[in-house]
Scaffold this active site. Structure first.
Site, PDB file in Angstrom:
ATOM      1  N   ASP A 250      -0.412  -2.793  -5.969  1.00 16.27           N
ATOM      2  CA  ASP A 250      -0.168  -1.598  -5.270  1.00 16.27           C
ATOM      3  C   ASP A 250      -1.441  -1.181  -5.078  1.00 16.27           C
ATOM      4  O   ASP A 250      -2.724  -1.354  -6.053  1.00 16.27           O
ATOM      5  CB  ASP A 250       0.415  -0.266  -5.585  1.00 16.27           C
TER       6      ASP A 250
ATOM      7  N   ASP B  30       0.585  -0.920  -0.179  1.00 22.60           N
ATOM      8  CA  ASP B  30       0.206  -0.140   0.463  1.00 22.60           C
ATOM      9  C   ASP B  30       1.159   1.133  -0.019  1.00 22.60           C
ATOM     10  O   ASP B  30       0.295   2.526   0.291  1.00 22.60           O
ATOM     11  CB  ASP B  30      -0.917   0.095   0.979  1.00 22.60           C
ATOM     12  N   CYS B  31       1.698   1.003  -1.094  1.00 26.23           N
ATOM     13  CA  CYS B  31       3.021   2.193  -1.284  1.00 26.23           C
ATOM     14  C   CYS B  31       2.208   3.573  -1.697  1.00 26.23           C
ATOM     15  O   CYS B  31       1.823   3.020  -2.396  1.00 26.23           O
ATOM     16  CB  CYS B  31       4.357   1.639  -1.322  1.00 26.23           C
ATOM     17  N   GLY B  32       2.676   4.610  -1.460  1.00 31.26           N
ATOM     18  CA  GLY B  32       2.105   5.553  -1.721  1.00 31.26           C
ATOM     19  C   GLY B  32       3.610   6.304  -2.246  1.00 31.26           C
ATOM     20  O   GLY B  32       3.409   7.524  -2.683  1.00 31.26           O
ATOM     21  N   GLY B  33       3.857   5.467  -2.292  1.00 35.42           N
ATOM     22  CA  GLY B  33       5.850   6.830  -2.263  1.00 35.42           C
ATOM     23  C   GLY B  33       6.540   6.071  -3.021  1.00 35.42           C
ATOM     24  O   GLY B  33       6.137   5.398  -4.267  1.00 35.42           O
TER      25      GLY B  33
END
Lengths: 134, 123
Positions: free
Chosen positions: B92, B73-76
């Site tokens: 993702d 769940d990476c937003g980076g």
């Protein structure tokens, strides 16, 4: 405290610095993770242990990264959850005032410090910032 | 030996990459939820439909070479890049596109984003 009324909202101590961290600094990127993160991520990450975790960063906050002070220019919408749940933060020295990715914390273009074990990471909110209740 | 099945994972709204076909094997049986806060519903659904073994990457061990897929769940930049870099298929939850120093590793064959449980279908 850097100014009267300033509040520290997050504070941690560096426990490990991965072997690829310096290479990522060359891309203007510094990645933090909590010590409980998967070992597969440790090589690229600064691991740290929080001693205070009241809030994530907001634009206008001051970051103390070791001995370097940086003003937060922009913060993506998933940054707070990442930091408080996982100890995870992507710090980018890209000078942007709108984050490129939802997990970005943006600061001015320039060198980011290579942290060492025992260094501190701290988020300070200036006293004159308006309270936002979410 | 479990009888593994395949699923097709398509990008969600605003997402990028894929579709990916995920098939656990005896050597790579794990559906890793690298999301914090427990098993993500997308990881659970992939496991339910394939017969793979779902694990929480933040509380158990998820070695790269045992993973059928990593659900993040990476937003980076970090998790988005590191699993594709190791040639692990990566799903993702957030609708991210390749960016950052690891962007070169993020390909449509390895990465799909913006995924919700409904984007996971049995094949």
């Amino acid at each position: 405290m850097t100014a009267s009324g300033a509040t520290v909202v997050y504070e941690s101590e560096v426990t490990q610095v991965g072997g690829q961290v310096e290479a990522f600094l060359g891309h203007g990127l510094l990645i933090f993770f909590g010590a409980q993160s998967p070992v597969e991520l440790h090589d690229m990450s600064v691991l740290h242990k929080a001693t205070l975790e009241d809030d994530g960063p907001r634009a206008g906050d001051l970051l103390q990264v070791g001995s370097t002070e940086l003003e937060v220019l922009a913060v993506g919408p998933v940054v707070r959850d990442n930091l408080l749940n996982l100890g995870h933060l992507d710090l980018k020295a890209d000078g942007r005032t709108e984050p490129n990715l939802p997990g970005d914390v943006c600061v001015r273009v320039g060198d980011l410090p290579l942290l060492r074990v025992g260094d501190h990471f701290r988020i300070t909110r200036p006293g004159n910032s308006r309270e936002q209740h979410t | 030996m479990p009888d593994y099945k395949s699923v097709r994972v398509s990008k969600g709204r605003g997402g990028w990459g894929g579709p990916l076909t995920i098939t656990p094997t005896e050597d790579k049986p794990l559906i890793a939820s690298i999301t914090g806060g427990g098993i993500h519903p997308v990881a659970q659904r992939i496991a339910d439909l394939t017969g793979g073994e779902v694990i929480d990457g933040f509380s158990g061990s998820a070695p790269f070479d045992k993973l059928a897929v990593a659900v993040i769940d990476c937003g980076g930049t970090a998790r988005v890049g590191v699993y594709p870099m190791k040639k692990v298929k990566t799903v993702d939850i957030h609708a991210t596109s390749p960016a950052g120093p690891l962007a070169q590793f993020i390909t449509e064959e390895l990465f799909v984003s913006g995924v919700k449980p409904d984007d996971v279908e049995q094949t």
